[in-house]
Motif scaffolding. Structure first.
Motif, short mmCIF file in Angstrom:
data_model
loop_
_atom_site.label_atom_id
_atom_site.label_comp_id
_atom_site.label_asym_id
_atom_site.label_seq_id
_atom_site.Cartn_x
_atom_site.Cartn_y
_atom_site.Cartn_z
N TYR A 160 0.83 -1.21 0.00
CA TYR A 160 0.00 0.00 0.00
C TYR A 160 0.87 1.25 0.00
O TYR A 160 0.57 2.23 -0.70
CB TYR A 160 -0.94 0.00 1.20
N ILE A 163 -3.90 10.71 3.89
CA ILE A 163 -5.17 10.09 3.50
C ILE A 163 -4.96 8.61 3.26
O ILE A 163 -5.73 7.77 3.72
CB ILE A 163 -5.76 10.76 2.24
N GLY A 164 -3.90 8.27 2.54
CA GLY A 164 -3.59 6.86 2.27
C GLY A 164 -3.29 6.09 3.53
O GLY A 164 -3.78 4.98 3.74
N SER A 182 -4.20 6.88 6.65
CA SER A 182 -5.40 6.76 7.47
C SER A 182 -6.39 5.77 6.87
O SER A 182 -7.04 5.02 7.61
CB SER A 182 -6.05 8.13 7.70
N SER A 183 -6.50 5.73 5.54
CA SER A 183 -7.37 4.73 4.89
C SER A 183 -6.88 3.32 5.20
O SER A 183 -7.68 2.41 5.44
CB SER A 183 -7.41 4.94 3.38
N GLY A 240 -9.06 0.69 7.24
CA GLY A 240 -9.34 -0.59 6.60
C GLY A 240 -8.87 -1.77 7.42
O GLY A 240 -9.58 -2.78 7.56
N THR A 275 -13.71 2.95 3.39
CA THR A 275 -12.45 3.58 3.00
C THR A 275 -12.59 4.41 1.72
O THR A 275 -11.92 5.42 1.57
CB THR A 275 -11.32 2.54 2.84
N SER A 276 -13.48 3.99 0.83
CA SER A 276 -13.70 4.77 -0.40
C SER A 276 -14.33 6.12 -0.10
O SER A 276 -13.91 7.14 -0.66
CB SER A 276 -14.57 3.99 -1.38
N TRP A 292 -14.24 7.72 2.77
CA TRP A 292 -13.21 8.46 3.51
C TRP A 292 -12.22 9.11 2.54
O TRP A 292 -11.95 10.30 2.60
CB TRP A 292 -12.50 7.51 4.46
N ALA A 293 -11.68 8.31 1.62
CA ALA A 293 -10.69 8.81 0.67
C ALA A 293 -11.30 9.84 -0.28
O ALA A 293 -10.65 10.84 -0.61
CB ALA A 293 -10.08 7.65 -0.11
N THR A 303 -9.72 13.46 -0.22
CA THR A 303 -8.96 13.77 -1.44
C THR A 303 -9.54 14.99 -2.13
O THR A 303 -8.80 15.85 -2.62
CB THR A 303 -8.94 12.56 -2.39
#
Length: 169
Positions: free
Chosen positions: A84, A116-117, A119-120, A124, A147-148, A150-151, A155
């Motif tokens: 990731y 963001i990545g 935290s996602s 998750g 997660t989608s 959230w991102a 974003t």
């Protein structure tokens, strides 16, 4: 010399970030992968990149966790975290080139979305653990939705939000 657009050339002696004049010159030009993408609403481009990104991630993760790549010495969760982390710049490049427009200066833009990545990834991981331990059916789908969303929200906040044209859609 670095050429950013047809009208802007930055010499290696230039300081970054760009001057206000350089940034304003770029605003009138499409910074997307192709100017025709401007005709597609941002939300649709974001969804398409999400689908493409998930396909790339799932395929890459399956390859990455194969024994011949990292060996069997790592837990799947560790392999997930490593992959990731390596995938985040790829995801950002897709979003920048298709959804938001390529940033004038790439590295600060990439660094601005790294939280963001991360935290996602944390959301998750914890959501999967919680849902699986409680034997909730379809936990992978629930985690994907959480997660989608959230991102998507973060974003859009970080990389520019919706333009006036996209707010009308």
């Amino acid at each position: 010399v670095i050429k950013i657009s047809n009208n802007i050339i930055i010499s290696s002696n230039s300081t970054l970030p760009l001057t206000r004049q350089q940034t304003e010159q770029m605003e009138g030009e499409s910074r997307l992968l192709h100017p025709s993408l401007e005709k597609i609403p941002k939300n649709l481009r974001f969804a398409a990149v999400g689908v493409l990104g998930n396909l790339i991630f799932i395929t890459g993760f399956e390859i990455f966790k194969h024994e011949s790549v990292l060996g069997s010495s790592f837990d799947v969760s560790t392999i997930y975290a490593i992959f990731y982390t390596l995938y985040m710049p790829i995801s950002h490049a897709l979003q920048a080139s298709i959804v938001f427009g390529w940033p004038a200066v790439y590295l600060p833009s990439l660094l601005s979305v790294m939280p963001i990545g991360v935290s996602s990834m944390l959301i998750g991981t914890f959501a999967t653990d919680y849902l699986d331990s409680n034997e909730i059916p379809q936990s992978s789908l629930i985690v994907l939705v959480i997660t989608s969303v959230w991102a998507y929200v973060l974003t859009n906040m970080v990389m520019g939000g919706a333009s006036k044209k996209d707010k009308d859609v």
